[in-house]
Design an enzyme around this catalytic site. Structure first.
Site, PDB file in Angstrom:
ATOM      1  N   SER A 167       0.793  -1.235   0.000  1.00 24.47           N
ATOM      2  CA  SER A 167       0.000   0.000   0.000  1.00 24.47           C
ATOM      3  C   SER A 167       0.820   1.278   0.000  1.00 24.47           C
ATOM      4  O   SER A 167       0.246   2.365  -0.144  1.00 24.47           O
ATOM      5  CB  SER A 167      -0.959   0.013   1.204  1.00 24.47           C
ATOM      6  OG  SER A 167      -2.051  -0.842   0.965  1.00 24.47           O
ATOM      7  N   LYS A 223       0.260   3.758  -2.746  1.00 25.77           N
ATOM      8  CA  LYS A 223      -0.741   4.827  -2.720  1.00 25.77           C
ATOM      9  C   LYS A 223      -0.130   6.216  -2.546  1.00 25.77           C
ATOM     10  O   LYS A 223      -0.802   7.217  -2.814  1.00 25.77           O
ATOM     11  CB  LYS A 223      -1.762   4.535  -1.615  1.00 25.77           C
ATOM     12  CG  LYS A 223      -2.600   3.289  -1.914  1.00 25.77           C
ATOM     13  CD  LYS A 223      -3.320   2.747  -0.698  1.00 25.77           C
ATOM     14  CE  LYS A 223      -4.040   1.449  -1.053  1.00 25.77           C
ATOM     15  NZ  LYS A 223      -4.480   0.709   0.123  1.00 25.77           N
ATOM     16  N   SER A 258      -5.960   4.030   4.119  1.00 26.38           N
ATOM     17  CA  SER A 258      -5.391   3.164   3.094  1.00 26.38           C
ATOM     18  C   SER A 258      -6.450   2.419   2.286  1.00 26.38           C
ATOM     19  O   SER A 258      -6.298   1.249   1.943  1.00 26.38           O
ATOM     20  CB  SER A 258      -4.421   2.149   3.735  1.00 26.38           C
ATOM     21  OG  SER A 258      -3.587   1.569   2.771  1.00 26.38           O
TER      22      SER A 258
END
Length: 384
Positions: A60, A63, A124
Site C-alpha cells: 500500500s 498509494k 489506506s
C-alpha cells in the site's frame, strides 16, 4: 506534466557520504527486513541503507504515488478537491470480501476528491484508490501508466506500477531508494497538502472512525507521515518522516516481520539520524565564495557562489571541518547574468572531497560604457 522544475534538479543529489565522513558516525542500527534507507531531506543524501536499490513489492505504499499524481493535477488546475468521483462496481468491490483496507464507499455514490484522498492517505482504502484512479484516467490500467510516467520523471529507476493500490503482482515493484525519492518530492512539491498524512483518523460510511495505519504518529510527535503497507509477499513496510529542530529525515523499512517491528525499525533509524548527523548549509546567495574581477562591465567585480544554499548531511560536530575550494573557468567578461556558470567549487570535509557544485555569478553585470569596454579590452590584450 507540470512537475516543479526544481524537483528534477533535486532528483536528486543523492550520494553517500565519503568513507572519511562516514567513519566519524557510528554504524546504523541492524534492521531485520528486505531493505531499508534513511535520507536527510534538505540535502537529499542517503545517510544509511541496505539493499536500497533492490526490487521489492511496495504493497500500500504504492498509494503515495496515487496521491502524488492527484496532488499534481490539483496544482495544475486539472482537478479540484471539491470535484466528485462516481464509485464504480470495481471500486466498491475492491477489498469488500477480504481483509484488505477500505474506506467503505457506497456503490453508485459520488464522493469528493478530498474525501477520497483522506480515505487513501489515512485509512489506506483500496476502494478509494480505484475510485480516484478511474476518475482521473478513466480506468485503473490507464492510471497506472500515468503513475509510471511520474516515476520516470522523478528518477525512480527501479519502480514499475500496475495498479493504484499495490496488490501483489510480479510486475509491480519499487525499491527503498525510489520510495525515498518519492517521499522527498511529495514533501517538497506539496507542502500544504502533506498535512493529510499526519491526520490520526478518518470516518466515512461507518459508525466509528478508522485510525491512521501509521502507528508512529501516535508514538512520536515529531513524525508527520507517511504510509504503511502490508501483503504476504511484501511483509510489513513503512515509509516515515519526522521533523525535529528544523531538520527533517525520511526513513523506509521494507519487509519487516510485524506491524510493531516496522514501527520500531523506523523509529530506530530516525533516532540514529537525528542523533548522529547534522545538516550543514554552505554557500548560497548571501555567502559568496569570493569576488571576481569583471572586465567590460558596469561593475568591476561580482560575487560568485551558488544562488541557493548547498546542504550536506554530516556526522555530528563535523561542520567546522568543511572547506570550499573554488575553480574559476577564466576571466569574467560582461555582460553576465545572475546564475551564469563561471566555474566549480569542491566542498571538502577534513581535506577530502565530498561534492562538486557549479559556481555562478550572483548578480547581473551589464556591459559598461564604450570607453570602459575599450580600456578593459586593452588590459585583456596586455594580460592585466
Amino acid at each position: 506534466m507540470n512537475l516543479k522544475s526544481g524537483l528534477l534538479g533535486i532528483v536528486i543529489a543523492l550520494f553517500s557520504l565519503s568513507g572519511a565522513a562516514r567513519a566519524a558516525a557510528p554504524d546504523p542500527p541492524a534492521i531485520d527486513g528486505h531493505s531499508y534507507g534513511l535520507m536527510d531531506y534538505q540535502s537529499g543524501e542517503i545517510i544509511a541503507g541496505q539493499n536500497i536499490d533492490a526490487h521489492v513489492p511496495p504493497a500500500s505504499i504504492t498509494k503515495v504515488m496515487t496521491v502524488y499524481v492527484a496532488f499534481d493535477m490539483i496544482k495544475q488546475g486539472r482537478l479540484k478537491l471539491t470535484d466528485t468521483a462516481l464509485v464504480s462496481q470495481k471500486a466498491w468491490a475492491e477489498g469488500k470480501d477480504s481483509s484488505e483496507s477500505r474506506m467503505f464507499l457506497t456503490l453508485g455514490s459520488r464522493v469528493t476528491i478530498e474525501d477520497l484522498l483522506r480515505g487513501i492517505i489515512i485509512v489506506s482504502g483500496n476502494d478509494a484508490s480505484v475510485a480516484l484512479a478511474e476518475h482521473i484516467a478513466g480506468s485503473e490500467d490507464a492510471f497506472a501508466q500515468i503513475m509510471n510516467q511520474y516515476a520516470q520523471k522523478l528518477g525512480m529507476t527501479n519502480t514499475h506500477f500496475v495498479d493504484a493500490s499495490g496488490m501483489p503482482n510480479d510486475q509491480h515493484y519499487t525499491s527503498a531508494h525510489d520510495l525515498l525519492i518519492l517521499a522527498h518530492a511529495l514533501i517538497q512539491n506539496f507542502p500544504d497538502d502533506y498535512k493529510y498524512f499526519s491526520e490520526h483518523e478518518f470516518k466515512y460510511g461507518i459508525e466509528h472512525p478508522q485510525q491512521n495505519r501509521n502507528g508512529l504518529l501516535f508514538k512520536d510527535p515529531t513524525v508527520d507521515g507517511i504510509k504503511t503497507g502490508h501483503t504476504e509477499a511484501a511483509g510489513y513496510c513503512l515509509l516515515a518522516s519526522a521533523k525535529r529542530d528544523g531538520r527533517r529525515l525520511i526513513s523506509v523499512v521494507m519487509g519487516g516481520q510485524s506491524w510493531a517491528y516496522r514501527e520500531q525499525a523506523n523509529q530506530e533509524l530516525l533516532n540514529y539520524g537525528f542523533r548522529n548527523f547534522d545538516t550543514a548549509s554552505v554557500l548560497g546567495a548571501a555567502a559568496p565564495v569570493q569576488s571576481m574581477r569583471v572586465y567590460k562591465g558596469a561593475d568591476n567585480e561580482v560575487g560568485v557562489g551558488t544562488l541557493d544554499p548547498v546542504y550536506l548531511a554530516l556526522p555530528a560536530g563535523e561542520k567546522s571541518q568543511l572547506q570550499v575550494q573554488p575553480q574559476i573557468s577564466g576571466k569574467l567578461i560582461a555582460p553576465l547574468t545572475a546564475g551564469q556558470k563561471v566555474g566549480e567549487a569542491t566542498i571538502l570535509l577534513a581535506g577530502k572531497p565530498l561534492k562538486t557544485v557549479p559556481l555562478v555569478a550572483l548578480k547581473d553585470v551589464p556591459a559598461g560604457g564604450f570607453w570602459h569596454r575599450l580600456v578593459d579590452q586593452i588590459k585583456l590584450w596586455l594580460g592585466m
